[in-house]
Scaffold this motif. Structure first.
Motif, PDB file in Angstrom:
ATOM      1  N   GLU A  40     102.205  42.806  52.503  1.00  0.00           N
ATOM      2  CA  GLU A  40     102.503  41.713  51.243  1.00  0.00           C
ATOM      3  C   GLU A  40     101.169  41.542  50.347  1.00  0.00           C
ATOM      4  OE1 GLU A  40     104.124  38.195  53.010  1.00  0.00           O
ATOM      5  OE2 GLU A  40     106.012  38.956  53.358  1.00  0.00           O
ATOM      6  N   LEU A  41     100.096  41.527  51.233  1.00  0.00           N
ATOM      7  CA  LEU A  41      98.778  41.217  50.534  1.00  0.00           C
ATOM      8  C   LEU A  41      98.525  42.736  49.672  1.00  0.00           C
ATOM      9  CD1 LEU A  41      96.509  39.793  53.467  1.00  0.00           C
ATOM     10  CD2 LEU A  41      97.822  38.841  51.359  1.00  0.00           C
ATOM     11  N   PHE A  42      98.765  43.847  50.318  1.00  0.00           N
ATOM     12  CA  PHE A  42      98.713  45.070  49.337  1.00  0.00           C
ATOM     13  C   PHE A  42      99.507  45.195  48.264  1.00  0.00           C
ATOM     14  CE2 PHE A  42     100.390  49.328  48.238  1.00  0.00           C
ATOM     15  CZ  PHE A  42      99.153  49.935  47.982  1.00  0.00           C
ATOM     16  N   GLU A  43     100.817  44.509  48.257  1.00  0.00           N
ATOM     17  CA  GLU A  43     101.846  44.550  47.170  1.00  0.00           C
ATOM     18  C   GLU A  43     101.289  43.534  46.202  1.00  0.00           C
ATOM     19  OE1 GLU A  43     106.166  42.825  46.288  1.00  0.00           O
ATOM     20  OE2 GLU A  43     105.569  43.226  48.349  1.00  0.00           O
ATOM     21  N   GLU A  44     100.760  42.425  46.371  1.00  0.00           N
ATOM     22  CA  GLU A  44     100.078  41.579  45.376  1.00  0.00           C
ATOM     23  C   GLU A  44      99.005  42.020  44.732  1.00  0.00           C
ATOM     24  OE1 GLU A  44      98.712  36.903  45.182  1.00  0.00           O
ATOM     25  OE2 GLU A  44      99.182  37.717  47.052  1.00  0.00           O
ATOM     26  N   ALA A  45      98.065  42.854  45.579  1.00  0.00           N
ATOM     27  CA  ALA A  45      96.905  43.557  44.780  1.00  0.00           C
ATOM     28  C   ALA A  45      97.290  44.508  44.098  1.00  0.00           C
ATOM     29  CB  ALA A  45      96.063  44.030  45.797  1.00  0.00           C
ATOM     30  N   PHE A  46      98.315  45.420  44.402  1.00  0.00           N
ATOM     31  CA  PHE A  46      98.976  46.386  43.501  1.00  0.00           C
ATOM     32  C   PHE A  46      99.623  45.826  42.231  1.00  0.00           C
ATOM     33  CE2 PHE A  46     102.858  48.743  42.261  1.00  0.00           C
ATOM     34  CZ  PHE A  46     102.379  49.907  41.770  1.00  0.00           C
ATOM     35  N   ILE A  47     100.272  44.711  42.080  1.00  0.00           N
ATOM     36  CA  ILE A  47     100.902  44.196  41.006  1.00  0.00           C
ATOM     37  C   ILE A  47      99.876  43.764  40.089  1.00  0.00           C
ATOM     38  CG2 ILE A  47     102.158  42.043  40.239  1.00  0.00           C
ATOM     39  CD1 ILE A  47     103.671  44.332  41.644  1.00  0.00           C
ATOM     40  N   TYR A  48      98.671  43.424  40.490  1.00  0.00           N
ATOM     41  CA  TYR A  48      97.442  42.961  39.587  1.00  0.00           C
ATOM     42  C   TYR A  48      97.107  44.271  38.909  1.00  0.00           C
ATOM     43  CZ  TYR A  48      97.045  38.344  41.764  1.00  0.00           C
ATOM     44  OH  TYR A  48      97.143  36.917  41.973  1.00  0.00           O
ATOM     45  N   ILE A  49      96.805  45.359  39.668  1.00  0.00           N
ATOM     46  CA  ILE A  49      96.328  46.215  39.055  1.00  0.00           C
ATOM     47  C   ILE A  49      97.196  47.175  38.113  1.00  0.00           C
ATOM     48  CG2 ILE A  49      96.538  48.184  40.932  1.00  0.00           C
ATOM     49  CD1 ILE A  49      93.530  49.070  40.350  1.00  0.00           C
ATOM     50  N   TYR A  50      98.320  47.385  38.773  1.00  0.00           N
ATOM     51  CA  TYR A  50      99.542  47.822  38.009  1.00  0.00           C
ATOM     52  C   TYR A  50      99.760  47.182  36.599  1.00  0.00           C
ATOM     53  CZ  TYR A  50     104.107  49.525  36.960  1.00  0.00           C
ATOM     54  OH  TYR A  50     105.307  50.357  36.211  1.00  0.00           O
ATOM     55  N   SER A  51      99.985  45.696  36.465  1.00  0.00           N
ATOM     56  CA  SER A  51     100.068  45.011  35.311  1.00  0.00           C
ATOM     57  C   SER A  51      98.941  45.401  34.324  1.00  0.00           C
ATOM     58  CB  SER A  51     100.286  43.687  35.883  1.00  0.00           C
ATOM     59  OG  SER A  51     101.355  43.419  36.577  1.00  0.00           O
ATOM     60  N   ALA A  52      97.600  45.572  34.950  1.00  0.00           N
ATOM     61  CA  ALA A  52      96.524  45.800  34.087  1.00  0.00           C
ATOM     62  C   ALA A  52      96.818  47.223  33.247  1.00  0.00           C
ATOM     63  CB  ALA A  52      95.164  45.718  34.637  1.00  0.00           C
ATOM     64  N   GLU A  53      97.172  48.082  34.111  1.00  0.00           N
ATOM     65  CA  GLU A  53      97.334  49.496  33.478  1.00  0.00           C
ATOM     66  C   GLU A  53      98.525  49.434  32.459  1.00  0.00           C
ATOM     67  OE1 GLU A  53      97.749  53.779  35.063  1.00  0.00           O
ATOM     68  OE2 GLU A  53      99.282  52.480  35.427  1.00  0.00           O
ATOM     69  N   GLU A  54      99.432  48.666  32.547  1.00  0.00           N
ATOM     70  CA  GLU A  54     100.582  48.474  31.648  1.00  0.00           C
ATOM     71  C   GLU A  54     100.071  48.014  30.159  1.00  0.00           C
ATOM     72  OE1 GLU A  54     104.812  47.540  33.415  1.00  0.00           O
ATOM     73  OE2 GLU A  54     103.480  45.882  33.552  1.00  0.00           O
ATOM     74  N   ILE A  55      99.015  47.256  30.016  1.00  0.00           N
ATOM     75  CA  ILE A  55      98.628  46.912  28.797  1.00  0.00           C
ATOM     76  C   ILE A  55      97.461  47.739  28.336  1.00  0.00           C
ATOM     77  CG2 ILE A  55      99.678  44.620  28.827  1.00  0.00           C
ATOM     78  CD1 ILE A  55      96.770  43.489  29.851  1.00  0.00           C
ATOM     79  N   LEU A  56      97.126  48.527  29.112  1.00  0.00           N
ATOM     80  CA  LEU A  56      95.622  49.466  28.724  1.00  0.00           C
ATOM     81  C   LEU A  56      95.800  50.016  27.353  1.00  0.00           C
ATOM     82  CD1 LEU A  56      92.895  50.798  29.716  1.00  0.00           C
ATOM     83  CD2 LEU A  56      94.243  52.498  30.684  1.00  0.00           C
ATOM     84  N   GLU A  57      96.820  50.699  27.045  1.00  0.00           N
ATOM     85  CA  GLU A  57      97.025  51.298  25.557  1.00  0.00           C
ATOM     86  C   GLU A  57      96.929  50.297  24.650  1.00  0.00           C
ATOM     87  OE1 GLU A  57      96.912  54.490  25.003  1.00  0.00           O
ATOM     88  OE2 GLU A  57      97.009  54.940  27.237  1.00  0.00           O
ATOM     89  N   SER A  58      97.005  48.945  24.790  1.00  0.00           N
ATOM     90  CA  SER A  58      97.002  48.120  23.875  1.00  0.00           C
ATOM     91  C   SER A  58      95.940  47.014  23.572  1.00  0.00           C
ATOM     92  CB  SER A  58      98.392  47.199  23.707  1.00  0.00           C
ATOM     93  OG  SER A  58      98.266  46.300  25.142  1.00  0.00           O
ATOM     94  N   ILE A  59      94.762  47.394  24.151  1.00  0.00           N
ATOM     95  CA  ILE A  59      93.457  46.828  24.403  1.00  0.00           C
ATOM     96  C   ILE A  59      92.489  47.632  23.216  1.00  0.00           C
ATOM     97  CG2 ILE A  59      93.570  46.118  26.675  1.00  0.00           C
ATOM     98  CD1 ILE A  59      91.408  48.164  27.267  1.00  0.00           C
ATOM     99  N   PRO A  60      91.566  46.814  22.502  1.00  0.00           N
ATOM    100  CA  PRO A  60      90.767  47.434  21.713  1.00  0.00           C
ATOM    101  C   PRO A  60      90.058  48.812  21.980  1.00  0.00           C
ATOM    102  CG  PRO A  60      90.224  45.153  21.782  1.00  0.00           C
ATOM    103  CD  PRO A  60      91.011  45.372  22.936  1.00  0.00           C
TER     104      PRO A  60
END
Length: 228
Positions: free
Chosen positions: A160-180
């Motif tokens: 469950e701890l791995f899953e929570e950490a994964f969601i953080y980094i996965y969500s960051a990558e989702e918006i990578l293409e829309s940052i400056p």
């Protein structure tokens, strides 16, 4: 006087009158034609003046339309830039959460392969390293960990701890293409995506993470679109 004489007399009297009337009629018509020509000239001048005004109005309307279009473009660019800045803030926040959380739980999230065990999140990374350096060191640790391992045999403790950490980094990558752009280029050259690749391998092959496999599928589709 005979009738013929009277006819000659009357003709002699009225002939000059008729001539004078003809001359007067021609003069009057000439004056009327002159006035009509003047009216036509004035009308033509008025039309030309109106055409000039209409041309100026059209040019002014064109300039106003161009100005409005330019202002709209600037507003759109400002909104786009503001959105990218907001996305960068969100991206940095998610990466920071991943780093802080993975540091916090590093001793509680481990894999087991038979009698062997090790942490999934790299321990003992200096607190002063940059976010990109932290991601890079975790990637190197996971790459070495999984090099000679059949991923299907991995059991994660603290899933469950791995899953929570994964969601953080996965969500960051989702918006990578829309940052400056400057930040996007830097992070795309980092080991962020490579690290998430390894996490997705654990999710795809690990029985414990069947409920997370849709993330891996969605990511695979997203990466496919980006590579086109």
């Amino acid at each position: 006087m005979t009738a013929a004489d009277w006819g000659d007399f009357i003709g002699g009297v009225f002939a000059p009158v008729a001539f004078i009337w003809l001359v007067a009629a021609v003069w009057i018509q000439s004056q009327e034609l002159s006035e009509q020509r003047e009216e036509l000239r004035l009308t033509r001048l008025e039309f030309e003046a109106n055409r000039g005004v209409m041309k100026q109005q059209a040019e002014e309307a064109k300039r106003q339309a161009e100005y409005i279009e330019e202002q709209t473009k600037l507003l759109r660019e400002e909104a786009h830039s503001r959105k990218r800045d907001e996305n960068l803030t969100s991206f940095s926040s998610l990466i920071s959460r991943f780093i802080d959380f993975s540091r916090e739980v590093s001793d509680n999230v481990v894999y087991r392969i038979g009698p062997d065990t090790d942490s999934i999140f790299q321990r003992y990374i200096s607190a002063g390293v940059t976010q990109e350096r932290y991601i890079s060191q975790n990637y190197k640790h996971m790459k070495e960990t999984l090099r000679h391992v059949n991923i299907g045999e991995i059991i994660v403790v603290g899933e469950e701890l791995f899953e929570e950490a994964f969601i953080y980094i996965y969500s960051a990558e989702e918006i990578l293409e829309s940052i400056p752009y400057h930040a996007r280029v830097s992070w795309k050259r980092s080991k962020l995506r490579a690290l998430i690749d390894l996490y997705c391998q654990i999710i795809v092959h690990g029985v414990q993470f069947e409920h997370l496999r849709h993330y891996a599928s969605a990511r695979e589709t997203r990466m496919s679109h980006l590579s086109r």
